[in-house]
Enzyme design. Structure first.
Site, PDB file in Angstrom:
ATOM      1  N   CYS A 137      48.112   5.367  21.894  1.00  0.00           N
ATOM      2  CA  CYS A 137      47.613   6.376  22.833  1.00  0.00           C
ATOM      3  C   CYS A 137      46.095   6.298  22.986  1.00  0.00           C
ATOM      4  O   CYS A 137      45.349   6.618  22.059  1.00  0.00           O
ATOM      5  CB  CYS A 137      48.074   7.738  22.328  1.00  0.00           C
ATOM      6  SG  CYS A 137      47.183   9.158  22.946  1.00  0.00           S
TER       7      CYS A 137
ATOM      8  N   CYS B 152      44.073   9.562  22.652  1.00  0.00           N
ATOM      9  CA  CYS B 152      44.026   9.987  21.244  1.00  0.00           C
ATOM     10  C   CYS B 152      42.851   9.298  20.558  1.00  0.00           C
ATOM     11  O   CYS B 152      42.121   9.903  19.774  1.00  0.00           O
ATOM     12  CB  CYS B 152      45.310   9.600  20.510  1.00  0.00           C
ATOM     13  SG  CYS B 152      46.791  10.359  21.193  1.00  0.00           S
TER      14      CYS B 152
END
Lengths: 108, 310
Positions: A32, A35
């Protein structure tokens, strides 16, 4: 700078729900990008709020039970737990000022 | 203690900013890159970058971002996590204000990229994180064996649809036109994927559900006919808009909000350059962003040298 502590399905109850202070949980995964973008901001905040809020991170890929219990459908999700339940939930990449506002709100 | 005075300050740590920093650092100019998050930019959302020359097997976006960052730092580029809060670009020493204090530089390269466009329909904000998503690569795994939709017709939308088709039972691409804008090779892959369906000439009118997204209200833009589509998730991939809110009244912008530059990446303000997605007529590709960054860096370096002669 204090790094967020890794939590998992097995110790979530003890580390997060039973904690005496508010706990921020960064729900993340290795694949991700946002993230990864938010991670250094969370690390800085961990230093700034040391002693007042605990900072943790949970890999949703390794810990599907907890992710599903809290209905995670989008990461990063930053949930601040207070007295065993979610008090604030920020989804997606947010600038540092937004995260500070949420932390301050929860701390009252 | 962080130094406060630089030759060149770069705002934004995507491919344009990192390429610019690589060049100014190798020119032995004291260079600082300011980034409000981890350096890398948009490519961090790409599972596989297949159109950046030199990687015949493609390269993961996160990996490419790390490599670019490592390469620029190796030659002395300093990178600081700080959000820019104000700019004073007139005068010899330009002032960049951040939450971490003020910095000055002789030249500034603006490479702060673009932000995702939102759909702007009822239900969108309400269901963020509960079925409405903007990063299919991040969230696809939460949508196993359920139907999902992607809105858009460009590269990002088709990349998203292809990635989601590995998890979802069905992926419906909703596009307001009759044909896709995406690169032909991506279109070929999408048309060959049996799980991907298309709703042409169609827009999303509303997103509905209870605790989570349950269905979309759709409208055909030609016939006006309305319909519903049951989905558990909807990913918005309508492209991006230049992140220039903080530059209004400071730099000349075009009607879309992009920074206007000449072929040297010069803006209307001496010593201030722009590179990458933020620039008017940018094709918003990694290869173009890095090229812009190098060009901006070379002319920024020249500007600093000439300024030093006075």
């Amino acid at each position: 700078m204090s790094k967020p502590v890794e939590v998992n399905d097995d110790n979530f109850d003890q580390m997060v729900l039973q904690a005496k202070t508010p706990v921020l949980v960064d729900f993340w995964a290795a694949w991700c990008g946002p993230c990864r973008m938010v991670a250094p901001i969370v690390e800085e905040l961990a230093g700034e709020y040391e002693g007042r809020v605990s900072f943790t991170k949970l890999d949703v890929d390794q810990n599907p039970r907890t992710a599903s219990k809290y209905g995670i459908m989008s990461i990063p999700s930053l949930i601040i737990f207070k007295d065993g339940s979610p008090a604030s939930n920020l989804v997606g990449f947010r600038p540092k000022a937004d995260l500070k506002r949420s932390l301050d709100d929860v701390l009252g | 203690m962080v130094d406060r005075e630089y030759d060149v300050i770069i705002i934004g740590g995507g491919p344009a900013g990192l390429a610019a920093g690589l060049y100014t650092a190798r020119a032995r100019r004291r260079s600082l890159l300011l980034e409000r998050a981890a350096a890398g930019g948009w490519i961090m959302n790409a599972e596989l970058v297949e159109n950046y020359p030199g990687f015949p097997q493609g390269i993961n976006g996160l990996e490419l971002a790390d490599l670019m960052s490592e390469q620029a730092k190796k030659y002395g580029l300093e990178v600081l996590l700080a959000e820019v809060t104000g700019l004073e670009l007139e005068g010899e020493r330009k002032v960049i204000k951040t939450a971490e204090g003020d910095f000055t530089a002789r030249a500034v390269i603006i490479a702060s990229g673009s932000d995702r466009v939102k759909l702007g329909v009822p239900g969108e904000e309400e269901f963020i994180g509960r079925g409405v998503g903007y990063c299919a690569l991040c969230d696809a795994a939460f949508f196993r064996e359920v139907p999902v939709a992607v809105v858009g017709g460009g590269n990002a939308a088709i990349d998203d649809a292809l990635h989601l088709s590995k998890f979802a039972v069905k992926v419906t691409v909703i596009h307001r036109r009759q044909q896709l804008r995406a690169t032909t090779i991506l279109q070929e892959r999408a048309f060959a994927e049996p799980k991907i369906e298309f709703r042409w000439d169609t827009v999303v009118a509303a997103i509905e559900g209870g605790a989570k997204v349950e269905r979309l209200r759709l409208r055909n833009v030609r016939s006006g006919e309305e319909s519903t589509l049951d989905v558990s998730g909807i990913f918005v991939a309508l492209g991006s808009t230049p992140n220039t809110g903080y530059l209004k009244d400071i730099l000349p912008l075009d009607a879309s909000g992009a920074v206007i530059t000449n072929e040297k990446m010069e803006t209307g303000v001496p010593g201030v350059f722009a590179a990458g997605d933020i620039r008017a007529s940018s094709i918003r590709q990694v290869v173009a962003a890095t090229g812009d960054g190098a060009t901006a860096a070379v002319y920024a370096e020249k500007f600093v040298v000439e300024q030093g002669r006075h």
